[in-house]
Design a protein around this motif. Structure first.
Motif, PDB file in Angstrom:
ATOM      1  N   GLN A  65       0.843  -1.193   0.000  1.00  0.00           N
ATOM      2  CA  GLN A  65       0.000   0.000   0.000  1.00  0.00           C
ATOM      3  C   GLN A  65       0.877   1.241   0.000  1.00  0.00           C
ATOM      4  O   GLN A  65       1.789   1.365   0.819  1.00  0.00           O
ATOM      5  N   THR A  66       0.633   2.161  -0.924  1.00  0.00           N
ATOM      6  CA  THR A  66       1.405   3.400  -1.000  1.00  0.00           C
ATOM      7  C   THR A  66       0.450   4.581  -1.052  1.00  0.00           C
ATOM      8  O   THR A  66      -0.771   4.415  -1.150  1.00  0.00           O
ATOM      9  N   GLU A  67       0.998   5.792  -1.004  1.00  0.00           N
ATOM     10  CA  GLU A  67       0.173   6.990  -1.097  1.00  0.00           C
ATOM     11  C   GLU A  67      -0.516   7.080  -2.443  1.00  0.00           C
ATOM     12  O   GLU A  67      -1.562   7.714  -2.572  1.00  0.00           O
ATOM     13  N   ARG A  68       0.044   6.439  -3.462  1.00  0.00           N
ATOM     14  CA  ARG A  68      -0.528   6.472  -4.809  1.00  0.00           C
ATOM     15  C   ARG A  68      -1.470   5.312  -5.063  1.00  0.00           C
ATOM     16  O   ARG A  68      -1.968   5.142  -6.158  1.00  0.00           O
ATOM     17  N   GLY A  69      -1.717   4.489  -4.047  1.00  0.00           N
ATOM     18  CA  GLY A  69      -2.612   3.358  -4.205  1.00  0.00           C
ATOM     19  C   GLY A  69      -1.880   2.038  -4.038  1.00  0.00           C
ATOM     20  O   GLY A  69      -0.689   1.980  -3.705  1.00  0.00           O
ATOM     21  N   ALA A  72       8.508   1.162  -3.880  1.00  0.00           N
ATOM     22  CA  ALA A  72       7.071   1.398  -4.039  1.00  0.00           C
ATOM     23  C   ALA A  72       6.653   2.679  -3.328  1.00  0.00           C
ATOM     24  O   ALA A  72       5.863   3.477  -3.847  1.00  0.00           O
ATOM     25  N   ARG A  73       7.179   2.898  -2.151  1.00  0.00           N
ATOM     26  CA  ARG A  73       6.810   4.090  -1.368  1.00  0.00           C
ATOM     27  C   ARG A  73       7.314   5.372  -2.005  1.00  0.00           C
ATOM     28  O   ARG A  73       6.681   6.416  -1.915  1.00  0.00           O
ATOM     29  N   THR A  74       8.473   5.279  -2.650  1.00  0.00           N
ATOM     30  CA  THR A  74       9.042   6.477  -3.286  1.00  0.00           C
ATOM     31  C   THR A  74       8.600   6.638  -4.731  1.00  0.00           C
ATOM     32  O   THR A  74       8.956   7.614  -5.388  1.00  0.00           O
ATOM     33  N   GLY A  75       7.835   5.660  -5.231  1.00  0.00           N
ATOM     34  CA  GLY A  75       7.341   5.752  -6.599  1.00  0.00           C
ATOM     35  C   GLY A  75       8.395   5.530  -7.655  1.00  0.00           C
ATOM     36  O   GLY A  75       8.283   6.040  -8.771  1.00  0.00           O
ATOM     37  N   THR A  76       9.426   4.746  -7.344  1.00  0.00           N
ATOM     38  CA  THR A  76      10.525   4.545  -8.295  1.00  0.00           C
ATOM     39  C   THR A  76      10.576   3.121  -8.856  1.00  0.00           C
ATOM     40  O   THR A  76      11.565   2.734  -9.462  1.00  0.00           O
ATOM     41  N   LEU A  77       9.518   2.349  -8.652  1.00  0.00           N
ATOM     42  CA  LEU A  77       9.487   1.013  -9.237  1.00  0.00           C
ATOM     43  C   LEU A  77       9.449   1.117 -10.762  1.00  0.00           C
ATOM     44  O   LEU A  77       8.750   1.961 -11.312  1.00  0.00           O
TER      45      LEU A  77
END
Length: 460
Positions: free
Chosen positions: A329-333, A361-366
């Protein structure tokens, strides 16, 4: 004399056809180097920094932050120092192809320099018709026929952004020739087809007749039901990661006849084993890694659940490697990163890989590659403080194991009532790949390993 080159949104790989501009990394007038990231975009799978294959001065940007662009749409124009030779693509780029979102040079016809017709100018951040520094930009070469009157098209191929969009239209009986594409040069996007579907499904209303809710009164209620108004509320676009999740889960529900079985297990011994491992020194072992190790051992015994269904060929494809997805689960979904070849990893390696992918995933760099290709999913919904769930299978996989919270509960242990650490395990599976006996055998083996970790020694 400077040559102005147009850089278009490149193919981002993995079937991605569009992206949303999250943040511009350069301004008009900035000097950029070859392969310098110029914009950060969000696709349906990940946040991506897009590098520009040209070096020079940025003369125009296309699209504001928050705008959604299809692959192939102009991103920016760059004035480079040396003119291109006749018939060439208009300057030298890096030629690099980065896996998933490379700066591979598009076809030459896409970047051919043409003089700007009189009275026109390249688009700038301020809007159409505003020249930037007096430099004329490359005009786009029409690669598709434009829409005719009333949204119809002349004879010839219909410009559609991908075969998936064409298939969506075919499955729902949408006539592509009657659509006006919102993409470059009238290109038909998925959003255009979905908009046509919504319009066709909307109930017809008599012109000039307001729709009055049951029990509506005069005043504010009447105003709310007047023609042309919508009920109060907040509209949140289904796009990016959230849109991709919605599409995938909807498809899973449509195509997969799923079933769920579950069992309570005494996890006391597993927790003690983990504590002993971590007390011995070295990297700490996570509970998720131990559950992943149990999963891979169970899949070795029940390979039916590590498979996918080829609906067109009417075949079940059993997969050799276990690429283990796990819900994060992340801030972006919700995203599902994938641990490659999980069956070949030990508990330490699994712990490290889970930690790396979770942070990405948390930093959106996947990257797109880290979010695709899973064969089985492990869902630890216990972190949300819940005991059980009936999750939707991550299409096109065949099964998902759910792990609830581990809490002290009364339990009969060795013939006596005791307080033990109890967890609920659930398995949602595709009933096409196996029956309840196989699914039950898989889940029972997982529960046995949780209750008696020594069972795993058979497969170590």
């Amino acid at each position: 004399m400077a040559q102005v080159l147009e850089f278009r949104l490149p193919d981002l790989g993995e079937g991605l056809t569009e992206a949303e501009i999250v943040r511009w990394l350069v301004e008009v007038g900035d000097v950029v180097a070859i392969d310098q990231p110029v914009v950060e975009v969000e696709t349906a799978k990940a946040m991506v920094e897009v590098p520009c294959p040209y070096g020079g001065v940025v003369t125009a940007r296309f699209g504001e932050e928050g705008a959604e662009l299809p692959v192939g749409a102009p991103l920016l124009t760059v004035a480079v120092g040396e003119p291109a030779a006749a018939g060439e693509s208009g300057g030298e780029g890096s030629g690099n192809v980065l896996v998933g979102y490379g700066t591979g040079a598009p076809p030459a016809r896409r970047r051919r320099v043409r003089p700007t017709p009189a009275g026109t100018a390249p688009l700038a951040p301020g809007g159409p018709g505003r020249p930037v520094n007096g430099v004329s930009a490359v005009t786009t070469v029409p690669g598709t026929p434009a829409a005719g009157p009333a949204g119809t098209r002349a004879d010839g191929p219909v410009p559609v952004i991908s075969p998936l969009v064409r298939r969506l239209a075919r499955e729902h009986g949408v006539d592509l020739r009657r659509l006006s594409g919102s993409g470059p040069d009238g290109l038909i996007l998925r959003a255009d087809v979905e908009s046509a579907l919504r319009s066709a499904q909307a109930p017809a209303r008599t012109a000039g007749t307001p729709v009055t809710p049951v029990g509506a009164a005069t005043g504010a209620s009447a105003a709310a039901s007047a023609p042309g108004t919508s009920p109060a509320g907040t509209r949140i676009p289904l796009k990016g990661v959230r849109g991709a999740v919605a599409d995938k889960l909807s498809r899973s529900r449509r195509e997969i006849p799923d079933a769920t079985c579950w069992v309570d297990a005494d996890a006391t011994e597993l927790m003690r084993a983990r504590a002993a491992m971590n007390a011995a020194g070295g990297p700490k072992i996570s509970l998720l890694a131990l559950m992943a190790r149990i999963c891979t051992a169970a899949l070795a015994r029940h390979p039916e659940l590590n498979s996918t269904v080829d609906t067109e060929a009417r075949e079940i494809v059993r997969l050799d490697a276990v690429h283990l997805g796990f819900a994060a689960q992340t801030e972006r979904g919700l995203v599902v990163p994938v641990v490659r070849d999980a069956q070949a990893r030990d508990a330490e390696s699994l712990t490290a890989e889970f930690a790396r992918l979770t942070e990405a995933a948390r930093t959106g760099t996947l990257t797109p590659a880290e979010l695709t290709g899973g064969t089985f999913t492990l869902n630890n919904y216990g972190v949300f403080g819940v005991d059980g769930s009936t999750p939707i299978i991550n299409h096109p996989e065949a099964a998902m194991l759910g792990v609830g919270r581990i809490v002290p509960k009364p339990w009969v242990h060795e013939g006596e009532l005791a307080v033990r650490q109890v967890v609920q395990l659930s398995l949602t599976f595709d009933h096409r790949v196996c029956d309840g006996g196989t699914a039950g055998g898989f889940l029972r083996y997982v529960a046995d390993c949780v209750e008696q970790p020594a069972v795993l020694l058979r497969t170590v």
